[in-house]
Design a protein around this motif. Structure first.
Motif, mmCIF file in Angstrom:
data_model
loop_
_atom_site.group_PDB
_atom_site.id
_atom_site.type_symbol
_atom_site.label_atom_id
_atom_site.label_comp_id
_atom_site.label_asym_id
_atom_site.label_seq_id
_atom_site.Cartn_x
_atom_site.Cartn_y
_atom_site.Cartn_z
ATOM 1 N N SER A 167 116.316 70.776 18.196
ATOM 2 C CA SER A 167 115.807 70.271 16.736
ATOM 3 C C SER A 167 114.797 69.252 16.856
ATOM 4 N N ALA A 168 115.073 68.755 17.879
ATOM 5 C CA ALA A 168 113.676 67.567 18.730
ATOM 6 C C ALA A 168 112.493 68.284 18.529
ATOM 7 N N GLU A 169 112.699 69.740 18.826
ATOM 8 C CA GLU A 169 111.432 70.033 19.708
ATOM 9 C C GLU A 169 110.263 70.407 17.936
ATOM 10 N N SER A 170 111.506 70.760 16.978
ATOM 11 C CA SER A 170 110.898 71.480 15.504
ATOM 12 C C SER A 170 109.782 70.340 14.890
ATOM 13 N N ASP A 172 109.715 70.691 11.836
ATOM 14 C CA ASP A 172 111.104 70.393 10.724
ATOM 15 C C ASP A 172 112.307 69.950 11.207
ATOM 16 N N GLY A 173 112.843 69.706 12.291
ATOM 17 C CA GLY A 173 113.567 68.834 12.926
ATOM 18 C C GLY A 173 115.217 69.786 12.694
ATOM 19 N N SER A 175 117.335 73.356 14.007
ATOM 20 C CA SER A 175 117.692 74.175 15.264
ATOM 21 C C SER A 175 118.248 75.750 14.855
ATOM 22 N N LYS A 246 124.347 68.615 11.657
ATOM 23 C CA LYS A 246 124.975 67.668 12.726
ATOM 24 C C LYS A 246 125.859 67.360 12.343
ATOM 25 N N GLU A 256 124.644 72.056 16.121
ATOM 26 C CA GLU A 256 124.094 71.371 17.676
ATOM 27 C C GLU A 256 125.606 70.681 18.183
ATOM 28 N N ASP A 298 121.002 73.696 8.084
ATOM 29 C CA ASP A 298 120.435 72.891 7.841
ATOM 30 C C ASP A 298 118.896 71.621 7.028
#
Length: 541
Positions: A167-170, A172-173, A175, A246, A256, A298
């Protein structure tokens, strides 16, 4: 005009393939396939870049246009998945598998011009299956004027893992949902390219069974898929509780958190360690570690629970054909509890679990035949309630919906206790009696069986063409209405009303109470496996 170099390539390819070679020239790049009777067949067409290495667990990237002529005579490998036990009724012999699996296949009439498109999404619990399965051969439907497309998409942990680092590397936050994003990318490929195969990009019907039908619901709910299809077919769909990205809710951990737990079980200290693992090894180890592949709510790809999407009328407003089988659980007995010692134990458990709804439950699922009542309980909580809910919610919006009930058996199924089992309608829909798995009860090519298949292929084909199912010399399929109109498939089709009276209302009340309480999921835990039902609330009157 074809450039000279390409002409030379096509010439030698035609020599290699013989007189049956056919070509297509879509924007994606030139393809060499085969002519099989009056159907042109193109297999293993890549619609996205291989999701390997650093691209693992990222949204699919559209395949760039290739140069030269691509061989499209063979299916691409299946997406990685655990090897099925060969004793399973659905299991096939081992097939080639790879992470480089994002391909699709096309069957198209030789003279197709703006033909309706039928895009098939295979089932397999989002864990297994492949577009290469013989039962999904699209030739017979193509003979009826459809352009048939079947799609591979990422499965299991490789297709549905959510994780905080992902999620951190997306941008849009988010995954997870990679398999769903693959399906959307395949739809976009069809929008750009299907005209070169004689298909009408503005007349695309999505169709799927089991997890493929769950995917249809995801696609109907996803904003990213809106406008990419014009009709939908959902065979044995299940509108289950979906993990949220989340936040843990309805008794489920967040998506997650599930990913974090899996990484710990696999002794992977970070995302880089997960990406360094072999894809086949990951696919085998993840289920053993308790990982289940599902979509993730998400707020982006999937904005809210499927039940909420359909309650709010936010689903794609396209004509819908949906239904289920009478014997769904006969081949999925692990989804139902064993029968208790006697009727008294059964009735006592139901009265304890269902409280004020127990009498209605026991009316619908009586103790007089424990095995049949237990099988029907799970069937209805998963598949029957979902099919009727889809039809009801669509009808409330004024969108055409058509409900079916498949209740057909033949000697091999009935002698094995598998009458109208889960997925048993598929060889009838595709006309592929000779393409079933090795342990599948063999379908005799009698006039009854071939006649039923002919009728079902006609209904499905006309629905894909016009949005209204019809078949020559067969009963009209009534649109779902206040009387609960539906079509039943026994030895032949017949129209009826009020399918399983009281079933929908009971299960809707159960789901409503669980949603209101927010502590337990719905559908998987019915009957003897049900937790104690929450009390009725004002919103569930």
């Amino acid at each position: 005009m074809i450039p000279r170099a390409a002409s030379v390539c096509l010439f030698f390819a035609a020599l290699a393939y013989g007189a049956d070679a056919v070509t297509a020239h879509p924007p994606a790049g030139k393809l060499q396939g085969r002519l099989e009777g009056q159907v042109r067949v193109f297999k293993g067409i890549p619609y996205a870049m291989p999701p390997v290495g650093a691209a693992r667990w990222k949204p699919p990237i559209a395949m760039p246009r290739w140069t030269g002529v691509r061989n499209a005579a063979e299916f691409g490998p299946a997406c990685h998945q655990p090897q099925a036990k060969l004793s399973n009724i659905y299991a096939r012999d081992p097939m080639p598998m790879s992470e480089d699996c994002l391909t699709l296949n096309i069957w198209t009439p030789a003279n197709a011009r703006r033909a309706p498109v039928f895009l098939w999404i295979h089932g397999g619990s989002l864990t297994g299956g492949s577009s290469r399965e013989e039962m999904y051969n699209g030739a017979r439907l193509a003979e009826r004027g459809l352009v048939v497309v079947s799609v591979n998409y990422r499965l299991g942990v490789l297709g549905w893992l959510a994780h905080p680092e992902l999620s951190a590397e997306s941008a849009d936050g988010v995954s997870g949902n990679y398999g769903l994003l693959d399906q959307i990318e395949a739809l976009r490929w069809v929008r750009r390219n299907i005209g070169a195969f004689g298909g009408d990009a503005g007349n695309v019907t999505l169709a799927g069974e089991s997890a493929g039908a769950l995917s249809i619901l995801y696609l109907m709910a996803s904003p990213a898929a809106q406008g990419l299809f014009s009709k939908a077919i959902a065979e044995s769909a299940y509108m289950i509780t979906t993990p949220e990205l989340k936040t843990g809710r309805f008794g489920l951990p967040s998506a997650e958190e599930s990913g974090t737990r899996l990484a710990a079980a696999l002794h992977a200290t970070n995302l880089a360690a997960l990406r360094a693992m072999d894809g086949a090894e990951l696919s085998a180890k993840a289920p053993a570690a308790g990982f289940g592949p599902w979509g993730a709510i998400d707020g982006h790809v999937l904005k809210r629970q499927l039940v909420d999407v359909f309650d709010r009328g936010e689903q794609a407003r396209v004509p819908l054909l949906a239904g289920f089988n009478s014997g769904e659980i006969r081949s999925l007995r692990s989804l139902a509890p064993p029968a208790p010692a006697d009727a008294a134990v059964y009735e006592g458990a139901i009265r304890e679990h269902y409280a004020d709804l127990a009498s209605e439950f026991l009316r619908l699922y009586p103790a007089t035949n424990l095995e049949e009542s237990i099988l029907a309980t799970t069937r209805d909580a998963l598949y029957g309630w979902t099919a009727q809910r889809l039809a009801r919610k669509h009808t409330a919006l004024g969108v055409p919906a058509f409900l079916y009930f498949f209740d057909h058996g033949y000697p091999a199924t009935d002698s094995a206790g598998l009458h109208a089992f889960h997925a048993s309608e598929l060889p009838f829909v595709f006309g592929t009696f000779d393409g079933t798995p090795q342990n599948w009860p063999k379908i005799p090519p009698t006039p009854v069986e071939t006649g039923l298949s002919d009728a079902m292929m006609s209904y499905w084909s006309t629905f894909a063409r016009t949005g209204r199912p019809a078949a020559a010399k067969q009963p009209g399929w009534p649109q779902f209405n206040a009387a609960g109109a539906y079509l039943s498939f026994t030895d032949a089709p017949h129209a009826a009303e009020h399918l399983l009276p009281g079933m929908y209302e009971l299960n809707e009340q159960v789901v409503c109470r669980r949603r209101a309480e927010g502590l337990t999921p719905w559908n998987w835990n019915a009957g003897l496996w049900s937790p104690k039902l929450p009390a009725q609330t004002a919103e569930c009157q």
